[in-house]
Design a protein around this motif. Structure first.
Motif, mmCIF file in Angstrom:
data_model
loop_
_atom_site.group_PDB
_atom_site.id
_atom_site.type_symbol
_atom_site.label_atom_id
_atom_site.label_comp_id
_atom_site.label_asym_id
_atom_site.label_seq_id
_atom_site.Cartn_x
_atom_site.Cartn_y
_atom_site.Cartn_z
ATOM 1 N N ILE A 84 0.818 -1.209 0.000
ATOM 2 C CA ILE A 84 0.000 0.000 0.000
ATOM 3 C C ILE A 84 0.852 1.258 0.000
ATOM 4 O O ILE A 84 0.640 2.159 -0.795
ATOM 5 C CB ILE A 84 -0.958 -0.002 1.215
ATOM 6 N N HIS A 97 -6.364 2.945 -1.408
ATOM 7 C CA HIS A 97 -6.154 1.503 -1.240
ATOM 8 C C HIS A 97 -6.223 1.125 0.244
ATOM 9 O O HIS A 97 -6.823 0.115 0.608
ATOM 10 C CB HIS A 97 -4.807 1.112 -1.832
ATOM 11 N N ASP A 100 -9.785 1.149 1.297
ATOM 12 C CA ASP A 100 -10.478 -0.027 0.773
ATOM 13 C C ASP A 100 -10.145 -1.271 1.595
ATOM 14 O O ASP A 100 -11.032 -2.046 1.943
ATOM 15 C CB ASP A 100 -10.104 -0.246 -0.693
ATOM 16 N N CYS A 101 -8.884 -1.484 1.927
ATOM 17 C CA CYS A 101 -8.477 -2.651 2.723
ATOM 18 C C CYS A 101 -9.119 -2.640 4.106
ATOM 19 O O CYS A 101 -9.376 -3.692 4.691
ATOM 20 C CB CYS A 101 -6.962 -2.712 2.859
#
Length: 145
Positions: A84, A97, A100-101
């Motif tokens: 990331i 990202h 989102d994770c």
């Protein structure tokens, strides 16, 4: 189920390879090395037993099983931090990202669940208006994405 003796154990040498038909190997060297490996395996006569191979004693141990699960989980998990927060990507991509994770992208589903917007407001996607607005819908399933 058959015992080792019933499967063809030669008590003097090792396994007796009784093949029911031809064995075809695409790679002749692979076939020869497999047969060579099988020929050096030594067995003993006696009752077949179940052995927990990770344990020195051969007995199942819950602590050892948990340790193996943790090791396997860590080995299969990618290093998210380096994936990331990679300097090759713009910071806004890395932040998106990371969000989102962590399932933290502010879509309607998340905003309703956190009581930021009213549960009575429409939860449908603002783009296609056909399904609820979730992260998976926006990034994968929406016809507009």
């Amino acid at each position: 189920m058959h015992s080792v003796i019933e499967m063809g154990l030669d008590t003097q040498v090792g396994w007796v390879l009784k093949l029911n038909g031809p064995v075809i190997f695409d790679d002749h060297v692979l076939g020869c090395s497999l047969l060579q490996e099988l020929s050096v395996i030594r067995t003993s006569i006696g009752e077949d037993v179940v052995v927990w191979s990770p344990s020195i004693s051969g007995n199942f141990n819950v602590a050892e099983a948990m340790r193996l699960l943790v090791i396997a989980d860590n080995a299969n998990s990618p290093d998210w931090k380096n994936l990331i927060w990679n300097n090759r990507f713009p910071s806004k991509i890395s932040i998106f990202h990371w969000l989102d994770c962590n399932r933290s992208i502010p879509v309607k589903d998340t905003l309703i669940r956190r009581h930021i917007i009213s549960a009575h407001s429409s939860s449908f996607c603002v783009w296609c208006n056909s399904e609820p607005e979730t992260v998976d819908h926006l990034l994968i399933h929406c016809s507009w994405s």
